[in-house]
Design a protein around this motif. Structure first.
Motif, PDB file in Angstrom:
ATOM      1  N   ALA A  15      50.291  32.821  32.510  1.00 52.01           N
ATOM      2  CA  ALA A  15      49.439  33.964  32.240  1.00 52.01           C
ATOM      3  C   ALA A  15      50.090  34.948  31.278  1.00 52.01           C
ATOM      4  O   ALA A  15      49.428  35.706  30.589  1.00 52.01           O
ATOM      5  N   LYS A  16      51.399  34.897  31.204  1.00 49.82           N
ATOM      6  CA  LYS A  16      52.169  35.931  30.536  1.00 49.82           C
ATOM      7  C   LYS A  16      51.708  36.213  29.102  1.00 49.82           C
ATOM      8  O   LYS A  16      51.631  37.360  28.684  1.00 49.82           O
TER       9      LYS A  16
ATOM     10  N   GLY B 148      47.019  38.316  31.205  1.00 51.29           N
ATOM     11  CA  GLY B 148      48.362  38.513  31.748  1.00 51.29           C
ATOM     12  C   GLY B 148      48.879  39.907  31.454  1.00 51.29           C
ATOM     13  O   GLY B 148      49.586  40.509  32.260  1.00 51.29           O
TER      14      GLY B 148
ATOM     15  N   ASP C 124      46.701  42.459  33.730  1.00 49.74           N
ATOM     16  CA  ASP C 124      46.510  42.208  35.152  1.00 49.74           C
ATOM     17  C   ASP C 124      47.640  42.753  36.022  1.00 49.74           C
ATOM     18  O   ASP C 124      48.684  42.136  36.156  1.00 49.74           O
TER      19      ASP C 124
END
Ligand code: ADP
Ligand code: MG
Length: 831
Positions: free
Chosen positions: A284-285, A290, A293
């Protein structure tokens, strides 16, 4: 198979024959689920268990208590699993035990925690077509979320469905004959395409399924009465889970029609190019999601994902979100308190699904009650706010104090995972239960006293009253003491070092204890089921609360990020202008720890800044810049603040991106053909309100081809009145800067670089004007090419650059060649 197995095998074959194709049947046999024949051969290697044979029947089995993990592995492998239970007590059964399939689990309808990801929905899709319209229904069994969308073409259906990434899709059997639809859908749902019976998708039947399930008279309230495609798809999906899969559907309480016109349309390529949300298995980074969130709840995480790929287009709704964020940013203690309360909320949507489905336990109930306890504090804080959206969210939350009080009174703090073995109900909740428990407890005290008195009576110090599952309570006496055993002891069992006895008194008390314990457990189960029912009765209000909490969580997450990353509130307009001061790329600015991120300005409109050409050498920052503009627009329209000092955003209807083929290798769809198809799609679908981001178009072919196509595409976007979309065009073909010579809507920019002692220093600053060269030769020199090659390359470059402008001062690359008239051409072909 031995003879007495035969009737059971007959039962097995009967049940198996009622299952749809491709379903692995888990057949309960005592403490195991067994698989036979082909099912066993398919499942054994996936489950990594031994395939055995009995009378040449292949079989394998898994222990019942670990069944969820095994089901999960088969589902992940794309299979479906039917669970067949013994539905009567084996000891009570005359002849063969009655068995029934109680549920069928499929990839798109899984509810097991071991299969699901908490931060994302797991969708089952249904597609039904009526005339030219495609209806798409999406159901997340794990939360009860159920909605539909219409698509006017297969292309749009494709864009929508891929974004929701359903794990399974069901279509009418006859649609399986439509090759293009079938192939496309099969590709979108990784092969889990199921056909349902045609009639279940028929409007009248489907409408009936929906109306009956939702308990309404017509579908008007859901905005889809008469919509044949949508209703067909939704009814087909509902029928499939209720009837074919025999699943509990009480938590599916509503159906929403999502209008495509309410959302910013982002096609699949764009979502991917801009890395909006992580794809399955991707980290997700490095995505927008990402970066944004920091949600505290699973509901919030799922909703944020939805917001990221479904930004809004309606000005009022967009500013409503900005306003709410602005309120929270302006009151940090409030934001901190809200986020603190949100931290105590569990995944209420999936909890209420599990509680409703019956596969639940005391822990789920306690988790719901713990979550509901955050509501008074959340509501209290929201009530004081004068913001429409936030106070509205407070209004959609329910505290349900009676339910919370009931759960607190009835259920212990840390209930066991089982529901039939007691230990769930709190002391003091039910007098009869307390009584039974005290009888059982007294029995246990009596047993302790009995042991002491028998020790004294017999003089055997080592005499022990013990208990096991086979004999119940017994007296154990070691071999050396056997001479002292009284007459009233009955021998039950002989061990190596001891013997075991029972006495009538002992048995009498045992019956009392066991009886009381059994009755207590049964009563506990009943009491538990009542509490469970009380929770189920509040499903609608709990779902409403969960939804509002999810939304509040997203807003507070966006507010938190806005503060932490110095985002500003964008000024939204209905106009055509996109004007950004000091814009940054939200994801790249997080990663560049080596290098401080350099902010840049942007000005786009539909008149004199319609088509921006950005040139500059490789690695200068072109791709980053054009994506950052698209991301800022998308963030603004999803309701977030944006990484810029100041931004004015005229709402756009679609964002398109296309990345030149060789830049796209990593995504594994790198052919030049795909590049051209996607570019064609952009030219055919963009409107004057769209934003287009083109990165190195034409790179997937030879230089001359590439420049020619890029040039023609740019010309078309500029000259064609019906397209004329705001466009950012990054290219290392510096020849394209000549476009600005003749087209008034075209502006050239380049990414500044400095040459310093044979080195290129990237300044990352976007400045007006075209770059005059591609710097390829400088890079070649840095790479250590022999000087001879470098010199020769310079010479050839000079030759190529000569005559760039024709006699008329027009760029020679753009000059039109005289064409033969159509008639001439046709004649030539004929003769
Ligand atoms: P190009 O498309 O021109 O080849 P990229 O956009 O891929 O260049 O940028 C190359 C690298 O430069 C990026 O990976 C990023 O690390 C860095 N970069 C780009 N823009 C900036 C910026 N504005 N500030 C700091 N670093 C940047
Ligand atoms: Mg690039």
């Amino acid at each position: 198979m031995s003879d007495e197995m035969t009737p059971m095998m007959r039962q097995y074959r009967q049940i198996k024959s009622e299952m749809p194709d491709g379903v692995v049947l888990f057949f309960r046999l005592g403490d195991f689920y067994e698989m036979f024949f082909e099912d066993a051969k398919t499942a054994a290697p996936i489950l990594d268990i031994a395939l055995t044979r009995r009378n040449s029947v292949p079989m394998c089995g898994v222990p019942f208590h670990a069944v969820d993990g095994y089901i999960a592995r088969l589902i992940k492998a794309g299979l479906k699993v039917a669970v067949c239970e013994q539905v009567e007590d084996a000891s009570a059964a005359k002849g063969i035990v009655k068995r029934e399939v109680t549920r069928i689990v499929t990839p798109g309808t899984a509810t097991e925690d071991s299969i699901l990801e908490s931060g994302r929905h797991n969708f089952l899709a249904g597609v039904c077509c009526a005339g030219d319209v495609f209806g798409l229904a999406l159901l997340d069994m794990s939360t009860g979320l159920f909605f539909g969308e219409e698509a006017g073409s297969l292309q749009i259906l494709c864009d929508i469905i891929r974004r929701y990434a359903p794990t399974e899709c069901i279509i009418p059997a006859e649609s399986m004959n439509d090759m293009s639809l079938r192939d496309f859908l099969a590709g979108s749902v990784s092969g889990n395409l199921t056909s349902g019976e045609d009639w279940t998708f028929d409007y009248d039947t489907a409408r009936d399924t929906m109306v009956r399930h939702l308990g309404v008279h017509s579908l008007d309230g859901f905005g889809c009465e008469g919509k044949r495609a949508i209703v067909g798809a939704a009814g087909g999906v509902l029928y499939y889970v209720k009837e074919d899969l025999r699943r509990q559907t009480g938590h599916i309480r509503s159906f929403a029609l999502r209008m495509s016109s309410e959302f910013l349309l982002l096609d699949e390529a764009t979502c991917g190019n801009l890395d909006l949300v992580p794809l399955r298995g991707q980290a997700a980074k490095f995505t927008l999601m990402g970066t944004l969130d920091v949600t505290k709840t699973a509901m919030g995480a799922r909703m944020l994902r939805d917001w990221c790929w479904r930004p809004l287009v309606e000005l009022r709704k967009i500013t409503e979100r900005h306003e709410a964020i602005s309120v929270l940013c302006g009151n940090r203690p409030l934001l901190a308190n809200l986020r603190d309360s949100l931290g105590h909320v569990r995944d209420m949507e999936r909890l209420i699904m599990r509680i409703g489905s019956g596969m639940t336990n005391g822990r789920d109930i306690v988790a719901i009650s713990e979550s509901l306890k955050s509501v008074p504090s959340l509501r209290g804080q929201l009530e004081k706010i004068e913001d429409g959206l936030l106070s509205g969210l407070g209004g959609s939350m329910f505290e349900l104090p009676e339910l919370v009080a009931l759960i607190d009174k009835a259920i212990v703090d840390e209930p066991p995972v089982t529901v039939k073995e007691g230990g769930i109900i709190r002391a003091g909740y039910n007098a009869e239960l307390d009584e039974l428990r005290s009888i059982a407890a007294k029995g246990r005290t009596w047993l302790a006293e009995y042991q002491a008195s028998e020790q004294t009576r017999t003089g055997i110090k080592t005499l022990k009253v013990r208990h096991n599952r086979v004999f119940g309570y017994y007296i154990e006496i070691s071999k050396g003491q056997l001479g002292n055993v009284p007459d009233n002891y009955n021998r039950k069992q002989t061990l190596v070092n001891a013997e075991r006895f029972i006495t009538p008194e002992l048995k009498e008390y045992e019956t009392k204890v066991f009886d009381a314990q059994d009755r207590a457990m049964a009563l506990e189960y009943d009491l538990f089921m009542n509490v469970r029912q009380a929770v189920v009765d509040e499903t609608a209000r709990i779902q409403s609360t969960a939804g509002a909490i999810g939304c509040l969580d997203v807003i507070s997450s966006l507010a938190d990020r806005a503060l932490a990353m110095r985002y500003t509130r964008p000024v939204m307009t209905e106009g055509d202008v996109v004007k950004i001061k000091g814009g940054r790329h939200p994801v790249v600015e997080q990663m560049s720890d080596r290098e401080r991120f350099v902010p840049n300005d942007t000005e786009l409109d539909c008149v004199s800044n319609q088509l921006i050409i950005i040139t500059g050498p490789n690695m200068a920052g072109k791709s980053t810049y054009i994506r950052q503009v698209a991301l800022i627009v998308i963030m603004a329209q999803m309701g977030s603040f944006v990484p810029a000092d100041h931004a004015e955003i005229g709402v756009v209807d679609r964002v398109f991106t296309r990345v030149g083929a060789s830049d796209d290798l990593a995504r594994g769809r790198s052919t030049f053909m795909v590049e051209m198809q996607e570019t064609a799609n952009i030219l055919n679908s963009a409107t004057g309100r769209s934003l287009i981001v083109l990165d190195e178009i034409g790179r997937g072919t030879s230089t001359f081809d590439g420049i020619s196509i890029a040039w023609a595409v740019a010309e078309y976007l500029h000259n064609n009145e019906s397209v004329k979309a705001k466009t950012l065009f990054a290219t290392h073909y510096h020849e394209l800067t000549d476009l600005a010579l003749t087209m008034q809507g075209v502006k050239n920019y380049n990414v500044q670089v400095k040459e310093k002692n044979d080195k290129i220093v990237f300044l990352r600053k976007i400045v007006p004007g075209g770059s005059d060269k591609s710097y390829g030769i400088q890079v070649a020199r840095l790479a250590g090419m022999p000087q001879e090659v470098i010199d020769r390359a310079k010479e050839i470059l000079a030759n190529l650059e000569e005559g760039e402008l024709g006699e008329t001062g027009q760029p020679s690359i753009a000059k039109h060649r005289p064409r033969k008239s159509r008639d001439d051409a046709a004649q030539m072909d004929l003769f």
